[in-house]
Design a protein around this motif. Structure first.
Motif, PDB file in Angstrom:
ATOM      1  N   THR A   1       0.240   5.331   0.014  1.00 25.83           N
ATOM      2  CA  THR A   1      -0.688   6.455   0.055  1.00 25.83           C
ATOM      3  C   THR A   1      -0.044   7.639  -0.663  1.00 25.83           C
ATOM      4  OG1 THR A   1       0.119   7.013   2.278  1.00 25.83           O
ATOM      5  CG2 THR A   1      -1.942   5.792   2.135  1.00 25.83           C
TER       6      THR A   1
ATOM      7  N   HIS B   1      -3.302   8.707   4.284  1.00 28.00           N
ATOM      8  CA  HIS B   1      -2.264   8.210   5.190  1.00 28.00           C
ATOM      9  C   HIS B   1      -2.771   8.221   6.632  1.00 28.00           C
ATOM     10  CE1 HIS B   1       1.663   7.590   6.987  1.00 28.00           C
ATOM     11  NE2 HIS B   1       1.575   8.748   7.604  1.00 28.00           N
TER      12      HIS B   1
ATOM     13  N   ILE C   1       0.838  -1.195   0.000  1.00 24.81           N
ATOM     14  CA  ILE C   1       0.000   0.000   0.000  1.00 24.81           C
ATOM     15  C   ILE C   1       0.877   1.251   0.000  1.00 24.81           C
ATOM     16  CG2 ILE C   1      -1.773   1.304   1.245  1.00 24.81           C
ATOM     17  CD1 ILE C   1      -2.754  -1.420   0.237  1.00 24.81           C
TER      18      ILE C   1
ATOM     19  N   ASP D   1      -0.098   1.785   5.788  1.00 21.02           N
ATOM     20  CA  ASP D   1       0.495   1.893   4.465  1.00 21.02           C
ATOM     21  C   ASP D   1       1.976   1.571   4.556  1.00 21.02           C
ATOM     22  OD1 ASP D   1       0.905   4.200   5.964  1.00 21.02           O
ATOM     23  OD2 ASP D   1       0.560   5.577   4.316  1.00 21.02           O
TER      24      ASP D   1
END
Length: 132
Positions: free
Chosen positions: A78, A84, A76, A91
């Motif tokens: 962001t 976030h 992941i 993330d």
């Protein structure tokens, strides 16, 4: 580092995350997708126009919500501060890319894409596929 898929996440999933996914596809064979923590209704016309100006493949995709399987199985990234914060540290990487939507200008979208493209190039050099 290895990954089977990259998920680029912004709040609405209408601009930055779609541009990041399109930029990623240009430099890597590792699958990528995008999602939002509070998805909007459609991809912003400014993101579509920017992709066209820069010859990026940006298919007409409806924004989607980040799902539980994204968080457990994927890398992941962001691309906005609110996403976030929404993910509370779940993330892998965070890129603070200013939102081009409020300005709405070609320049704002081009600046966002330039920042994204630079970061995507660095990340793609570090990630290898887990699918072989």
């Amino acid at each position: 580092m290895s990954a089977s898929r990259i998920v680029f996440v912004c709040t609405a999933n209408t601009a930055r995350s779609h541009l990041a996914t399109a930029a990623w596809r240009r430099v890597s064979d590792i699958p990528a997708t995008s999602a939002g923590t509070h998805p909007g209704e459609s991809t912003h016309h400014g993101a579509i126009a920017t992709a066209q100006r820069h010859d990026l493949d940006l298919p007409a995709i409806t924004p989607r919500a980040l799902g539980p399987t994204d968080l457990t199985n994927d890398l992941i990234v962001t691309v906005c501060d609110r996403a976030h914060e929404d993910l509370d540290g779940r993330d892998w990487a965070h890129w603070s890319i200013p939102d081009p939507v409020p300005a709405g200008s070609d320049r704002a979208f081009d600046d966002a894409l330039e920042a994204i493209t630079t970061r995507v190039a660095r990340l793609s050099a570090q990630v290898v596929s887990t699918t072989g």
